[in-house]
Enzyme design. Structure first.
Site, mmCIF file in Angstrom:
data_model
loop_
_atom_site.group_PDB
_atom_site.id
_atom_site.type_symbol
_atom_site.label_atom_id
_atom_site.label_comp_id
_atom_site.label_asym_id
_atom_site.label_seq_id
_atom_site.Cartn_x
_atom_site.Cartn_y
_atom_site.Cartn_z
ATOM 1 N N LYS A 193 20.816 68.277 -28.112
ATOM 2 C CA LYS A 193 20.377 69.073 -29.260
ATOM 3 C C LYS A 193 19.389 70.174 -28.838
ATOM 4 O O LYS A 193 19.292 71.204 -29.479
ATOM 5 C CB LYS A 193 19.708 68.191 -30.309
ATOM 6 C CG LYS A 193 20.518 66.979 -30.796
ATOM 7 C CD LYS A 193 21.722 67.360 -31.620
ATOM 8 C CE LYS A 193 22.307 66.228 -32.446
ATOM 9 N NZ LYS A 193 22.988 65.152 -31.726
HETATM 10 C C1 LIG Z 1 24.210 64.424 -31.947
HETATM 11 C C2 LIG Z 1 24.671 63.573 -30.844
HETATM 12 C C3 LIG Z 1 26.041 63.327 -30.599
HETATM 13 C C4 LIG Z 1 27.136 63.845 -31.504
HETATM 14 O O1 LIG Z 1 27.308 65.243 -31.440
HETATM 15 P P1 LIG Z 1 28.114 66.018 -32.590
HETATM 16 O O2 LIG Z 1 27.901 67.459 -32.319
HETATM 17 O O3 LIG Z 1 27.482 65.570 -33.889
HETATM 18 O O4 LIG Z 1 29.534 65.598 -32.497
HETATM 19 C C5 LIG Z 1 26.392 62.599 -29.466
HETATM 20 N N1 LIG Z 1 25.443 62.076 -28.651
HETATM 21 C C6 LIG Z 1 24.117 62.265 -28.859
HETATM 22 C C7 LIG Z 1 23.139 61.651 -27.932
HETATM 23 C C8 LIG Z 1 23.677 63.024 -29.954
HETATM 24 O O5 LIG Z 1 22.362 63.196 -30.167
#
Ligand SMILES: *Cc1c(COP(=O)(O)O)cnc(C)c1O
Length: 466
Positions: free
Chosen positions: A113
């Protein structure tokens, strides 16, 4: 100049700056660029000699249009990624012949993120300053988005951040990453409820147009186009480092909201030779079932050891629907209505076939996820987080059938964010990176709140400086 349209088609076209600040369209849709920019093979080949930051500039420039001058945008990219503790930003690690891990967790809060959020922080500052306005960000988090947003705006004097998280349902590390900032513009609200309650509170705030306008409410969850855009970059950097565009590459993506993998789809549209994008789901496997059956059907949410993927409705799938149906917004409006009313909609056979041209999918049991964490440590000496493990389990299954094309599996979080489950599988406690050496001695500050819309609205109105 690039213009953006809503997947529901009732909004006027917007510029990048407007799309950045508005998040969700007022007609309920998600924004997409009107056309996909194409990069030539020669252009992509030239990336081989460039840094992550330089490639980021080339990949994203067609989307930002005239929102920023070139110098401004380059400076924003450099500043954003100076907070990462690996010089490659998103390094690629070789696991075995033809199988690679793309490490996306070297940012300030240890999950992918940060890659988008750090840049969004810079872009918001720039646009708010130019327009001489402030903003209030309210977001719900199941763990990783909240701290990433806080890290992106902690130094801002133009933005107040309020994060709603489900009390007692995030990992200890995740909670401390949200409650130990010691900044007056950063607010952690522990809601007595689950993640769905938090999300529904935020939705109510966006639908309360008077409140929305008063506090200049804005959103940074993965429906914000700028997040998808920032994530396209690492598909290019990683693929080029192992031979693209001269050869095809496959990607496996641990998937929840379909944001990260949609960025891979965009990279393909822009000319990166991706053969297959593999959707890896945990037990919440709505996307896998859709690809198999053609029916997008909601089920009850299951709690897993990969909590950031515990999602029932993958909001970004609406963006792919727009592609599969070639911009026919009537289908999308009807499908979203059926989903809300009956919990299900069906894809036409034609749309399903287009979906299957670009995507594959797989799902894992909890045992398989644990087993793969253990196996990955023993076979390759890599300690991985449970989300990454879901990806590896699905990728390994696929590679048994076809391993002639190189596979890159996305490592979406650092294992130390989930020490409990990683230790349970391996007996090894993953070490927090140096920047968190004092995480457990930092003072925690957060507000416990009831699952009550009025109360939370009052708290936000009181504390925001808009
Ligand atoms: C948010 C997240 C995901 C999922 O990603 P998306 O873009 O919602 O498909 C997978 N792994 C981790 C560690 C995350 O924080």
């Amino acid at each position: 100049m690039m213009q953006y349209v809503s997947t529901r088609g009732q909004e006027e076209e917007l510029s990048f700056q407007e799309v950045l600040l508005s998040g969700l369209a007022r007609d309920g849709g998600l924004y997409l660029p009107k056309i996909w920019p194409r990069l030539s093979d020669d252009h992509i080949s030239s990336f081989e000699r460039l840094s992550y930051q330089d490639i980021a500039f080339h990949v994203m420039k067609p989307f930002t249009g005239d929102a920023f001058s070139d110098d401004e945008f380059k400076l924003m990219i450099d500043t954003a990624y100076s907070s990462f503790d690996h010089e490659a930003i998103c390094p690629l690690v070789k696991l075995s012949k033809n199988h690679f891990l793309l490490e996306l967790f070297h940012g300030p809060t240890l999950a992918f993120k940060d890659v988008a959020m750090q840049l969004i922080g810079q872009m918001f500052e720039n646009v708010l300053r130019k327009r001489n306005i402030r903003a209030t960000i309210v977001a719900a988090t199941s763990g990783d988005t909240g701290s990433a947003a806080m890290a992106a705006f902690e130094k801002s004097d133009l933005v107040d951040v309020f994060i709603l998280f489900p009390k007692g349902r995030v990992s200890d590390v995740q909670q401390r990453q949200m409650t130990t900032w010691g900044r007056s513009n950063i607010h952690a609200l522990a809601v007595e409820g689950n993640f769905d309650d938090c999300q529904s509170l935020v939705k109510q705030m966006f639908n309360d147009h008077q409140f929305r306008d008063t506090i200049k409410l804005t959103g940074v969850n993965s429906i914000n186009w700028a997040r998808i855009m920032s994530q396209i970059v690492y598909y290019f950097t990683s693929a080029v480092s192992i031979g693209a565009p001269k050869c095809n590459i496959n990607f496996t993506v641990p998937t929840g909201n379909f944001g990260d993998i949609f960025a891979g789809y965009v990279a393909k549209k822009m000319g990166l030779p991706i053969d297959k994008l593999v959707i890896a789901s945990n037990q919440n496997d709505i996307l896998h079932r859709t690809l198999v059956t053609g029916e997008y059907r909601k089920r009850d949410l299951k709690q897993t050891i990969s909590p950031s993927m515990d999602i029932q409705v993958a909001s970004n799938f609406e963006r792919l629907l727009f592609e599969l149906y070639d911009g026919q917004v009537n289908f999308i409006k009807k499908a979203m209505h059926e989903l809300a009313q009956e919990g299900v909609f069906k894809l036409s056979l034609e749309a399903l076939n287009i979906f299957r041209d670009d995507f594959l999918s797989g799902t894992t049991s909890e045992e398989m996820t644990s087993e793969t964490i253990k196996k990955t440590l023993h076979e390759f000496g890599e300690l991985v987080c449970p989300h990454n493990s879901v990806g590896l389990a699905v990728a390994n299954g696929f590679r048994k059938i076809n391993d002639s094309v190189s596979m890159i599996t996305l490592a979406t979080a650092h294992p130390s964010k989930f020490p409990g489950s990683v230790k349970a599988c391996t007996g090894v406690t993953p070490m927090l990176p140096e920047r968190y050496h004092d995480l457990y001695s930092r003072e925690e500050v957060f507000l416990s709140v009831k699952n009550d819309f009025r109360e939370i609205k009052e708290i936000i109105a009181e504390r925001t400086s808009v």
